[in-house]
Design an enzyme around this catalytic site. Structure first.
Site, PDB file in Angstrom:
ATOM      1  N   SER A 147       0.871  -1.191   0.000  1.00  0.00           N
ATOM      2  CA  SER A 147       0.000   0.000   0.000  1.00  0.00           C
ATOM      3  C   SER A 147       0.899   1.229   0.000  1.00  0.00           C
ATOM      4  CB  SER A 147      -0.855  -0.004   1.275  1.00  0.00           C
ATOM      5  OG  SER A 147      -1.433   1.276   1.495  1.00  0.00           O
ATOM      6  N   TYR A 160      -1.163  -0.440  10.527  1.00  0.00           N
ATOM      7  CA  TYR A 160      -1.355  -0.984   9.167  1.00  0.00           C
ATOM      8  C   TYR A 160      -0.181  -0.545   8.278  1.00  0.00           C
ATOM      9  CZ  TYR A 160      -3.471  -1.344   4.466  1.00  0.00           C
ATOM     10  OH  TYR A 160      -3.728  -1.616   3.131  1.00  0.00           O
ATOM     11  N   LYS A 164       2.614  -2.733   6.175  1.00  0.00           N
ATOM     12  CA  LYS A 164       2.792  -2.600   4.721  1.00  0.00           C
ATOM     13  C   LYS A 164       4.237  -2.218   4.374  1.00  0.00           C
ATOM     14  CE  LYS A 164      -1.249  -3.845   3.263  1.00  0.00           C
ATOM     15  NZ  LYS A 164      -1.433  -4.963   2.357  1.00  0.00           N
TER      16      LYS A 164
HETATM   17  N1  NAP Z   1      -8.791  -1.147  -1.265  1.00  0.00           N
HETATM   18  C1  NAP Z   1      -7.836  -0.264  -1.052  1.00  0.00           C
HETATM   19  O1  NAP Z   1      -8.060   0.965  -1.065  1.00  0.00           O
HETATM   20  C2  NAP Z   1      -6.418  -0.731  -0.839  1.00  0.00           C
HETATM   21  C3  NAP Z   1      -5.388   0.222  -0.883  1.00  0.00           C
HETATM   22  C4  NAP Z   1      -4.077  -0.176  -0.704  1.00  0.00           C
HETATM   23  C5  NAP Z   1      -3.787  -1.517  -0.471  1.00  0.00           C
HETATM   24  N2  NAP Z   1      -4.815  -2.423  -0.414  1.00  0.00           N
HETATM   25  C6  NAP Z   1      -4.438  -3.821  -0.163  1.00  0.00           C
HETATM   26  O2  NAP Z   1      -5.022  -4.634  -1.165  1.00  0.00           O
HETATM   27  C7  NAP Z   1      -5.166  -5.967  -0.667  1.00  0.00           C
HETATM   28  C8  NAP Z   1      -6.557  -6.488  -1.011  1.00  0.00           C
HETATM   29  O3  NAP Z   1      -7.505  -5.660  -0.385  1.00  0.00           O
HETATM   30  P1  NAP Z   1      -8.936  -5.361  -1.034  1.00  0.00           P
HETATM   31  O4  NAP Z   1      -9.020  -3.892  -1.191  1.00  0.00           O
HETATM   32  O5  NAP Z   1      -9.199  -6.242  -2.185  1.00  0.00           O
HETATM   33  O6  NAP Z   1      -9.824  -5.751   0.223  1.00  0.00           O
HETATM   34  P2  NAP Z   1     -11.099  -6.694   0.409  1.00  0.00           P
HETATM   35  O7  NAP Z   1     -12.090  -6.459  -0.672  1.00  0.00           O
HETATM   36  O8  NAP Z   1     -11.491  -6.467   1.828  1.00  0.00           O
HETATM   37  O9  NAP Z   1     -10.503  -8.154   0.227  1.00  0.00           O
HETATM   38  C9  NAP Z   1      -9.609  -8.703   1.158  1.00  0.00           C
HETATM   39  C10 NAP Z   1      -9.474 -10.186   0.899  1.00  0.00           C
HETATM   40  O10 NAP Z   1      -8.623 -10.742   1.886  1.00  0.00           O
HETATM   41  C11 NAP Z   1      -9.326 -11.780   2.601  1.00  0.00           C
HETATM   42  N3  NAP Z   1      -8.904 -11.766   3.989  1.00  0.00           N
HETATM   43  C12 NAP Z   1      -9.020 -10.750   4.873  1.00  0.00           C
HETATM   44  N4  NAP Z   1      -8.545 -11.119   6.086  1.00  0.00           N
HETATM   45  C13 NAP Z   1      -8.119 -12.397   5.947  1.00  0.00           C
HETATM   46  C14 NAP Z   1      -7.533 -13.337   6.835  1.00  0.00           C
HETATM   47  N5  NAP Z   1      -7.292 -13.051   8.123  1.00  0.00           N
HETATM   48  N6  NAP Z   1      -7.226 -14.562   6.366  1.00  0.00           N
HETATM   49  C15 NAP Z   1      -7.455 -14.868   5.059  1.00  0.00           C
HETATM   50  N7  NAP Z   1      -8.002 -14.038   4.187  1.00  0.00           N
HETATM   51  C16 NAP Z   1      -8.342 -12.816   4.618  1.00  0.00           C
HETATM   52  C17 NAP Z   1     -10.798 -11.434   2.421  1.00  0.00           C
HETATM   53  O11 NAP Z   1     -11.655 -12.553   2.523  1.00  0.00           O
HETATM   54  P3  NAP Z   1     -12.342 -13.005   3.937  1.00  0.00           P
HETATM   55  O12 NAP Z   1     -12.622 -11.755   4.714  1.00  0.00           O
HETATM   56  O13 NAP Z   1     -13.577 -13.741   3.503  1.00  0.00           O
HETATM   57  O14 NAP Z   1     -11.340 -13.895   4.591  1.00  0.00           O
HETATM   58  C18 NAP Z   1     -10.801 -10.923   0.984  1.00  0.00           C
HETATM   59  O15 NAP Z   1     -10.812 -11.988   0.080  1.00  0.00           O
HETATM   60  C19 NAP Z   1      -4.846  -5.888   0.830  1.00  0.00           C
HETATM   61  O16 NAP Z   1      -3.519  -6.302   1.014  1.00  0.00           O
HETATM   62  C20 NAP Z   1      -4.973  -4.395   1.139  1.00  0.00           C
HETATM   63  O17 NAP Z   1      -4.160  -4.018   2.236  1.00  0.00           O
HETATM   64  C21 NAP Z   1      -6.118  -2.070  -0.595  1.00  0.00           C
END
Ligand code: NAP
Length: 254
Positions: A147, A160, A164
């Site tokens: 991130s 967080y 990261k």
């Molecule tokens: N969206 C943003 O703005 C953003 C920005 C920068 C970085 N990111 C990064 O992008 C990545 C994906 O995030 P996203 O935005 O796609 O979020 P998301 O829609 O919340 O998806 C997160 C995924 O991770 C799984 N997950 C969460 N906690 C878990 C655990 N303890 N064990 C196993 N699986 C788990 C969730 O499934 P379950 O909850 O069903 O387990 C889901 O499949 C993350 O690393 C996040 O930090 C996101």
């Protein structure tokens, strides 16, 4: 010019957090590019639904529930992938969470453990399991989703951001160690992406107005845009790139 370098024909990819958001978009992009995939998260029915949706492409999809904080479940995930496919060409460490906000000085030890185990130890542990396999099979690529918070601090998200930043150094350290085994490791640092993870931000008009002012492109990213960058790093488009962090934040950090 031959542009078939984006093809993942014959490759096997393991993508964590593949049941929604960025992970699901990556799984779809990779199967569109010809890969067979394994996807994980904590919820088996959600994974099964995604497997059915992606299955229509004709590529194989293996849905395995695994909790990031339970190493025995990560072992099981890895073993199932080897059982079904016999190899892992691409690992995408993506599943992470941000369960707590607030000043770092007030952060309780149990919250520190929760965030570090979920976000950093899981990426490290899976990289170790898959890394050994990649050495044995003669190469592979890893893509870690970090991130922009791992580069610049974000007030209230300190823990967080530390996790990261750890993922960015994990990427560089693995890349330095594993290059001689034909293993490349790169990292994507997104800004705001429209997923469930960031819903509290993008669904709040006032917060988004402030956020947009910082963004050169005046919009947040779609998960598919992160997936394209993951494909770029995972594919033969980037054979001489390793240990890099690609910031995709719509120009917020300019
Ligand atoms: N969206 C943003 O703005 C953003 C920005 C920068 C970085 N990111 C990064 O992008 C990545 C994906 O995030 P996203 O935005 O796609 O979020 P998301 O829609 O919340 O998806 C997160 C995924 O991770 C799984 N997950 C969460 N906690 C878990 C655990 N303890 N064990 C196993 N699986 C788990 C969730 O499934 P379950 O909850 O069903 O387990 C889901 O499949 C993350 O690393 C996040 O930090 C996101």
């Amino acid at each position: 010019m031959d542009v078939s370098y984006l093809s993942l024909e014959g490759k096997v990819a393991l993508i964590t957090g593949g049941c929604r958001g960025i992970g699901k978009a990556i799984a779809m992009a990779f199967t569109d590019a010809g890969a067979d995939v394994a996807i994980s998260c904590r919820n088996q029915p959600h994974l099964d639904a995604v497997a059915e949706e992606i299955g229509s492409t004709g590529q194989k999809v293996l849905p395995v529930a695994a909790h990031n904080r339970k190493t025995e479940e990560l072992d099981n995930l890895y073993n199932k992938v080897i059982e079904q496919y016999g190899k892992v060409d691409i690992l995408v460490n993506n599943a992470a969470a941000n369960p707590a906000m607030g000043p770092l000085v007030d952060m309780e030890e149990k919250v520190y453990d929760l965030i570090m185990l979920t976000n950093l130890k899981s990426y490290t542990y899976l990289s170790q399991l898959v890394g050994k396999q990649m050495v044995a099979q003669g190469g592979g690529t890893m893509v870690n989703i970090a991130s922009v918070g791992g580069i610049s601090p974000d007030k209230g998200l300190g823990m967080y951001c530390i996790s990261k930043a750890g993922i960015i150094m994990l990427t560089k350290s693995l890349a330095a160690e594993m290059g001689e085994h034909n293993i490349r490791v790169n990292c994507i640092a997104p800004g705001v992406v429209k997923t469930k993870f960031s819903e509290a931000l993008w669904s709040n008009e006032a917060l988004m107005k402030d956020e947009m002012e910082q963004m050169a492109l005046k919009r947040i990213a779609e998960p598919e845009e992160v997936a394209r960058v993951a494909l770029f790093f995972a594919s033969a488009a980037t054979p001489y790139i390793t240990g890099q962090v690609l910031v995709m934040d719509g120009g917020s950090s300019l």
